[in-house]
Every structure is written in structure tokens, then in C-alpha cells.
Design a protein around this motif. Sequence first.
Motif, PDB file in Angstrom:
ATOM      1  N   ALA A  59      29.518  24.557 -28.396  1.00  0.00           N
ATOM      2  CA  ALA A  59      30.396  23.398 -28.537  1.00  0.00           C
ATOM      3  C   ALA A  59      30.344  22.856 -29.956  1.00  0.00           C
ATOM      4  O   ALA A  59      31.375  22.506 -30.548  1.00  0.00           O
ATOM      5  CB  ALA A  59      29.997  22.312 -27.539  1.00  0.00           C
ATOM      6  N   TYR A  60      29.149  22.794 -30.509  1.00  0.00           N
ATOM      7  CA  TYR A  60      28.986  22.292 -31.874  1.00  0.00           C
ATOM      8  C   TYR A  60      29.739  23.172 -32.874  1.00  0.00           C
ATOM      9  O   TYR A  60      30.440  22.690 -33.759  1.00  0.00           O
ATOM     10  CB  TYR A  60      27.501  22.232 -32.250  1.00  0.00           C
ATOM     11  CG  TYR A  60      27.282  21.815 -33.682  1.00  0.00           C
ATOM     12  CD1 TYR A  60      27.232  20.471 -34.033  1.00  0.00           C
ATOM     13  CD2 TYR A  60      27.161  22.775 -34.685  1.00  0.00           C
ATOM     14  CE1 TYR A  60      27.068  20.088 -35.352  1.00  0.00           C
ATOM     15  CE2 TYR A  60      26.998  22.397 -36.011  1.00  0.00           C
ATOM     16  CZ  TYR A  60      26.947  21.051 -36.338  1.00  0.00           C
ATOM     17  OH  TYR A  60      26.785  20.682 -37.659  1.00  0.00           O
ATOM     18  N   ILE A  61      29.596  24.506 -32.723  1.00  0.00           N
ATOM     19  CA  ILE A  61      30.239  25.440 -33.661  1.00  0.00           C
ATOM     20  C   ILE A  61      31.762  25.343 -33.559  1.00  0.00           C
ATOM     21  O   ILE A  61      32.461  25.315 -34.576  1.00  0.00           O
ATOM     22  CB  ILE A  61      29.748  26.877 -33.407  1.00  0.00           C
ATOM     23  CG1 ILE A  61      28.280  27.008 -33.816  1.00  0.00           C
ATOM     24  CG2 ILE A  61      30.601  27.899 -34.169  1.00  0.00           C
ATOM     25  CD1 ILE A  61      27.625  28.308 -33.407  1.00  0.00           C
ATOM     26  N   LEU A  62      32.286  25.295 -32.333  1.00  0.00           N
ATOM     27  CA  LEU A  62      33.732  25.177 -32.148  1.00  0.00           C
ATOM     28  C   LEU A  62      34.277  23.940 -32.856  1.00  0.00           C
ATOM     29  O   LEU A  62      35.328  23.984 -33.505  1.00  0.00           O
ATOM     30  CB  LEU A  62      34.081  25.123 -30.658  1.00  0.00           C
ATOM     31  CG  LEU A  62      33.909  26.407 -29.855  1.00  0.00           C
ATOM     32  CD1 LEU A  62      34.025  26.117 -28.360  1.00  0.00           C
ATOM     33  CD2 LEU A  62      34.938  27.453 -30.263  1.00  0.00           C
ATOM     34  N   GLY A  66      36.261  23.784 -36.566  1.00  0.00           N
ATOM     35  CA  GLY A  66      37.646  23.479 -36.222  1.00  0.00           C
ATOM     36  C   GLY A  66      38.368  24.695 -35.687  1.00  0.00           C
ATOM     37  O   GLY A  66      39.477  25.033 -36.117  1.00  0.00           O
ATOM     38  N   ALA A  67      37.768  25.372 -34.714  1.00  0.00           N
ATOM     39  CA  ALA A  67      38.286  26.649 -34.222  1.00  0.00           C
ATOM     40  C   ALA A  67      39.704  26.530 -33.674  1.00  0.00           C
ATOM     41  O   ALA A  67      40.019  25.625 -32.915  1.00  0.00           O
ATOM     42  CB  ALA A  67      37.364  27.203 -33.134  1.00  0.00           C
ATOM     43  N   LEU A  83      33.991  23.918 -21.955  1.00  0.00           N
ATOM     44  CA  LEU A  83      34.252  23.364 -23.289  1.00  0.00           C
ATOM     45  C   LEU A  83      35.742  23.293 -23.610  1.00  0.00           C
ATOM     46  O   LEU A  83      36.134  22.637 -24.576  1.00  0.00           O
ATOM     47  CB  LEU A  83      33.553  24.215 -24.357  1.00  0.00           C
ATOM     48  CG  LEU A  83      32.042  24.406 -24.182  1.00  0.00           C
ATOM     49  CD1 LEU A  83      31.501  25.288 -25.299  1.00  0.00           C
ATOM     50  CD2 LEU A  83      31.323  23.064 -24.168  1.00  0.00           C
ATOM     51  N   LEU A  84      36.573  23.958 -22.806  1.00  0.00           N
ATOM     52  CA  LEU A  84      37.993  24.052 -23.142  1.00  0.00           C
ATOM     53  C   LEU A  84      38.698  22.700 -23.057  1.00  0.00           C
ATOM     54  O   LEU A  84      39.673  22.469 -23.768  1.00  0.00           O
ATOM     55  CB  LEU A  84      38.684  25.069 -22.218  1.00  0.00           C
ATOM     56  CG  LEU A  84      38.102  26.493 -22.256  1.00  0.00           C
ATOM     57  CD1 LEU A  84      38.942  27.417 -21.390  1.00  0.00           C
ATOM     58  CD2 LEU A  84      38.004  27.022 -23.676  1.00  0.00           C
ATOM     59  N   LYS A  85      38.201  21.811 -22.222  1.00  0.00           N
ATOM     60  CA  LYS A  85      38.842  20.497 -22.071  1.00  0.00           C
ATOM     61  C   LYS A  85      38.654  19.625 -23.307  1.00  0.00           C
ATOM     62  O   LYS A  85      39.477  18.760 -23.597  1.00  0.00           O
ATOM     63  CB  LYS A  85      38.280  19.780 -20.845  1.00  0.00           C
ATOM     64  CG  LYS A  85      38.593  20.481 -19.534  1.00  0.00           C
ATOM     65  CD  LYS A  85      37.946  19.757 -18.366  1.00  0.00           C
ATOM     66  CE  LYS A  85      38.212  20.500 -17.057  1.00  0.00           C
ATOM     67  NZ  LYS A  85      37.542  19.831 -15.905  1.00  0.00           N
ATOM     68  N   GLY A 141      17.558  22.555 -36.384  1.00  0.00           N
ATOM     69  CA  GLY A 141      18.586  21.518 -36.496  1.00  0.00           C
ATOM     70  C   GLY A 141      19.916  22.085 -36.062  1.00  0.00           C
ATOM     71  O   GLY A 141      19.978  23.097 -35.365  1.00  0.00           O
ATOM     72  N   ASP A 142      20.995  21.446 -36.486  1.00  0.00           N
ATOM     73  CA  ASP A 142      22.319  21.962 -36.144  1.00  0.00           C
ATOM     74  C   ASP A 142      22.594  23.263 -36.887  1.00  0.00           C
ATOM     75  O   ASP A 142      22.184  23.426 -38.044  1.00  0.00           O
ATOM     76  CB  ASP A 142      23.393  20.935 -36.523  1.00  0.00           C
ATOM     77  CG  ASP A 142      23.355  19.710 -35.614  1.00  0.00           C
ATOM     78  OD1 ASP A 142      22.986  19.868 -34.436  1.00  0.00           O
ATOM     79  OD2 ASP A 142      23.692  18.607 -36.092  1.00  0.00           O
ATOM     80  N   PRO A 143      23.300  24.221 -36.255  1.00  0.00           N
ATOM     81  CA  PRO A 143      23.686  25.447 -36.964  1.00  0.00           C
ATOM     82  C   PRO A 143      24.530  25.098 -38.190  1.00  0.00           C
ATOM     83  O   PRO A 143      25.290  24.132 -38.177  1.00  0.00           O
ATOM     84  CB  PRO A 143      24.514  26.211 -35.922  1.00  0.00           C
ATOM     85  CG  PRO A 143      24.095  25.646 -34.607  1.00  0.00           C
ATOM     86  CD  PRO A 143      23.775  24.203 -34.862  1.00  0.00           C
TER      87      PRO A 143
END
Length: 304
Positions: A59-62, A66-67, A83-85, A141-143
Motif C-alpha cells: 500500500a505504501y509503495i502504490l 503514484g502508481a 487496496l484497490l478501494k 523504515g519505509d521503503p
Amino acid sequence: MRQVRSLAGYLTAQGVERGDRCVIFMDNTLVCAVSVYAVLSIGAVFVVVNPQTKQNKLAYILDDCGASALISDSHLHRVFTPLLKTAGRLKCVIASGDPSRLEATEVTPFEQALEGGVTELPPNGIQKDLAALIYTSGSTGDPKGVMHTHLSMTFALGSLIEYLRLSSEDRILLVLPLAFDYGLYQLLMSVQLGATLVMERSFTYPAVIFQRIREEKVTVFPGVPTIFSLLLSMYQREPFVFPSVTRVTNTAAALPAEHIPLLKKIFPNALIYKMYGLTECKRVCYLEPELIDVKPASVGKAIP
């Protein structure tokens, strides 16, 4: 190439444009390789994500990149479907494998995405365009997405091919995830050379990999210290040998000097390359294999 152009046409029809980020959340498969080149062929940016990535990090990467598109496997639907919603920027979602496993109606089966046939590809971009984002694991941490331009990647390909002394006759084993730059470059080098890539999902079942090495007469064995440690442990219980392999490469962490004598027994005809890199940025230096006994602790020299 036909599948690449068909998928590229579908992505274009869904509104994916030059510079858009396309997340590829898949196992090591031919479909994953096709997806990488389909994204590149329309001037978009591919973001390969390890299929073992947890839902919160996906979710973070998407969101972070800004996928505009998500390409995945149907067996991963429980991870990506929720995660699509919230992934509001997604223009399309595609999944390979059994379509009956898909819960969301907005997910297009991969085979259906290819039904439009080949399409004319858009004009090429420029070398300084972004080609890929390779995310760190996020273990501390965050990717973080490391940016790679077409120029940086094509330079690296030429350099790696040169010092590894590869040719179109080589048969390169891939057991490392394509989300890992070291794994990704095995695919890119194979295509660049017109060599053969022997792709496996992982090194989880070594006996199957050993059989594949023998059947396919693999000539290049890329590994990391954990894989080589497992190899040596198995060899000490029951010796084996892979005479077809002519190059063994290591990166990610230093290859212990004490591993080298036994690796030479397992791969009697191979040059052994110790290599070092920067996080998610490919290799930056290597030790000439002829010097591995003379300078076993050396980081070598810069890549060409």
C-alpha cells in the motif's frame, strides 16, 4: 515480443502514459518479464515489488510512487484486492493465473489484456527518462524508491556484460527475485545479449534447481552468501558438481574467503566473481576472478 506489444497496447488503451508508474507485484515468471518490457515500451516506469511484500508495504509503495497500473498474480489477490478501494490513481489492474480466484470485478485477467492484439508502440523517449524505481526492503523504515534512468541502466548492462565476459551462448540461472536489482539485471542482460535465461521462482527447493542446472546446462550461477552457505552445507553431506557452470557471481554481502575452496570443487570450471554494490543501485566494483586466491578480502576495482 507479441505479448509485450499486446500488453503495451492494453496499458495505452487504459490511459497509461509516458512516465506513469506501473507496479509489477509478481513471482519470477515469463509473465513478469513480459510486463517489465511492456511497461518500458510505452515509456512508462516499472516498479517490480517482491511477491512476499506485506499488504501495508505494498500500500505504501502504490501511494508513494503514484502508481497508474498494478500487474499481479491471481494467487496474491488477498494481498492486493483490499487496496484497490484506496488506490485512487490506478487506471487499470491486471492479474495473471486463474481468473476464478479474483474477487474484484475491476481486475482484468492477463490473457484478456492480450486479446487486443499487437499495437504500434509510441515514439521512444530520451535516455534521461526514468525507466525504473527499485524499492528498498524497508526493514529499517519505509521503503525508499531508488530512481534509475534508461541511460544508467543501459550503461550498467554494458559494463556488467563486459567484465563478466558474457555472450549470447550463455545460459543464466535466475533464482533471485526480480524485485532485487541483482535478480533484475539477470533478465536485462539475457535480453540484451540474446542469451538464455533459466528462470526459477526461488531457491526454496535446491534439488529442483540442481536438476534444472544439469538439464539446461546452465553456464552462469548468480548467488548471494545465504545461497552459497546452503550449497556448501549440502555438499559436505553429499558431494555434487556442476561442470557446465563457467561463471559464479556473488553480491549483496561479502562472500567469505573460507567458502571459496569448496565452491571451486562444486564449480570446477567456473570463474568466481566477488562483487559489491550500493543499496538497490547495482554493482559498483568487482574483483577479477583470477585474483580471488591472491586478494580474497579485496573489494576489487570499479566496474568498467
